[in-house]
Design an enzyme around this catalytic site. Structure first.
Site, PDB file in Angstrom:
ATOM      1  N   ARG B  92      52.223  60.569  20.268  1.00  0.00           N
ATOM      2  CA  ARG B  92      52.386  59.116  20.371  1.00  0.00           C
ATOM      3  C   ARG B  92      52.727  58.543  18.997  1.00  0.00           C
ATOM      4  O   ARG B  92      52.218  59.010  17.983  1.00  0.00           O
ATOM      5  CB  ARG B  92      51.087  58.455  20.847  1.00  0.00           C
ATOM      6  CG  ARG B  92      50.657  58.827  22.253  1.00  0.00           C
ATOM      7  CD  ARG B  92      49.302  58.210  22.566  1.00  0.00           C
ATOM      8  NE  ARG B  92      49.297  56.755  22.440  1.00  0.00           N
ATOM      9  CZ  ARG B  92      49.690  55.924  23.397  1.00  0.00           C
ATOM     10  NH1 ARG B  92      50.107  56.385  24.550  1.00  0.00           N
ATOM     11  NH2 ARG B  92      49.668  54.616  23.208  1.00  0.00           N
ATOM     12  N   LEU B  94      52.184  55.605  16.334  1.00  0.00           N
ATOM     13  CA  LEU B  94      51.070  54.699  16.055  1.00  0.00           C
ATOM     14  C   LEU B  94      51.585  53.268  15.901  1.00  0.00           C
ATOM     15  O   LEU B  94      52.659  53.036  15.339  1.00  0.00           O
ATOM     16  CB  LEU B  94      50.346  55.120  14.774  1.00  0.00           C
ATOM     17  CG  LEU B  94      49.819  56.557  14.726  1.00  0.00           C
ATOM     18  CD1 LEU B  94      48.905  56.717  13.512  1.00  0.00           C
ATOM     19  CD2 LEU B  94      49.083  56.941  15.997  1.00  0.00           C
ATOM     20  N   HIS B 110      54.782  68.076  10.737  1.00  0.00           N
ATOM     21  CA  HIS B 110      55.977  68.151  11.583  1.00  0.00           C
ATOM     22  C   HIS B 110      56.696  69.469  11.308  1.00  0.00           C
ATOM     23  O   HIS B 110      56.862  69.847  10.141  1.00  0.00           O
ATOM     24  CB  HIS B 110      56.901  66.967  11.282  1.00  0.00           C
ATOM     25  CG  HIS B 110      58.133  66.960  12.123  1.00  0.00           C
ATOM     26  ND1 HIS B 110      58.133  66.527  13.430  1.00  0.00           N
ATOM     27  CD2 HIS B 110      59.396  67.373  11.881  1.00  0.00           C
ATOM     28  CE1 HIS B 110      59.343  66.676  13.944  1.00  0.00           C
ATOM     29  NE2 HIS B 110      60.131  67.181  13.018  1.00  0.00           N
TER      30      HIS B 110
END
Lengths: 205, 205
Positions: B92, B94, B110
């Site tokens: 998700r 933020l 990542h």
């Protein structure tokens, strides 16, 4: 018969010099620089070529449309029957006609790990973005900026104390190394292309 | 007093597990995982946390607006008095309010060398682009996707024979290593930010 390389440059020509040295030393086997073409008068790379007794040609681009200018350059390269065109700090996009004239026969080197930081001042871009690694990329050239299939890359760390100058120097050493290696691979046909991937290991001895 | 880490995840939680192991072993000094929050019921990462006897909390996000959902998560993190929020496969974005609630106190990892290949399936993106190196990035989180200042990166080569799975596995080993290291740096305050650059070497012992 030696394979014939045409080099296009606009500036100091340090990558040209590395390729010329590679061809002269045999690091790039069975190849020679047939012509060095600059779009800028007074490019230091032209002097470097002359001191190596390599044929040079200045074709000023000022005032000419891209297509018209590229026709002149294509003609000069074809007259020299070049097998491969190497861009070495050549500050112009190639027209689609240029790319079509030398299919998979035009290489460029760019001082970043593409697709990160394309375009001008790639080293400064990487530094200001806060990347911890950058590097350089040899790729086939298409009509788009710094965008064709990637042949080789090399990485270098970015240090907290780096300036664009120190980072550029660290990357440049890798540029000279992988450009010569990529030229050898392409001239020997030791690769195949699948989609955007350039596969080289299967063909290695 | 140990520093308290809150972990947000949506999936298997392999990076959560590496952080938990790092805190338990002392690789991340003087820290503990105070809470693991998942937005998905049945996320395997929750089971991993339970088997480590770490407190867990599932807050399903379905049907809630981002701001409303984030308020619940912020409240859960604040109740546990966390010093640092670590995203570990948290699927998700933020909200700005979330980012403001923990200034420079939210990290993400990542699986690419950002700014290359942000977003989903970064390993597949790198492979299909034909990159010769990829890696992973630990960065501060802002409201944008995979975009905040970079703390650490690691590189891995891409082999001709790689699939998304083999490349992901190679990158994952580096993820576990640099995420623990980045958390140690941030918890110890051994960094400073200049523009987008996160400088860490000057503060090292």
């Amino acid at each position: 018969m030696k394979k014939r390389i045409g080099v296009l440059l606009s500036g100091r020509g340090s990558n040209f010099d590395a390729l010329a040295e590679g061809a002269a030393s045999g690091l790039i086997p069975n190849a020679e620089i047939a012509i060095v073409i600059s779009n800028r008068e007074g490019a230091p790379g032209i002097e470097k070529a002359q001191s190596r007794r390599i044929e040079t040609c200045v074709i000023p681009s000022r005032g000419l449309e891209r297509e018209a200018y590229d026709k002149l350059v294509i003609a000069a390269l074809q007259e020299k029957r070049v097998d491969l065109v190497c861009l070495a700090g050549y500050m112009r996009l190639l027209s689609p006609a240029f790319v079509r004239a030398f299919p998979n026969r035009i290489l460029n080197i760019h001082p970043s790990l593409l697709p990160a930081f394309p375009g001008l001042e790639a080293q400064r871009q990487a530094l200001e973005h806060g990347a911890k690694f950058s590097g350089c990329t040899v790729h086939f050239v298409d009509e788009n900026l710094d965008a064709g299939p990637i042949i080789l890359q090399a990485t270098v760390p970015i240090e907290d104390s780096d300036t664009p100058e120190t980072l550029s120097a660290r990357i440049l050493r890798e540029e000279h190394r992988i450009y010569a290696e990529a030229v050898s691979i392409v001239l020997a046909g030791r690769y195949r292309i699948e989609g955007r991937r350039v596969l080289t290991s299967l063909e290695k001895k």
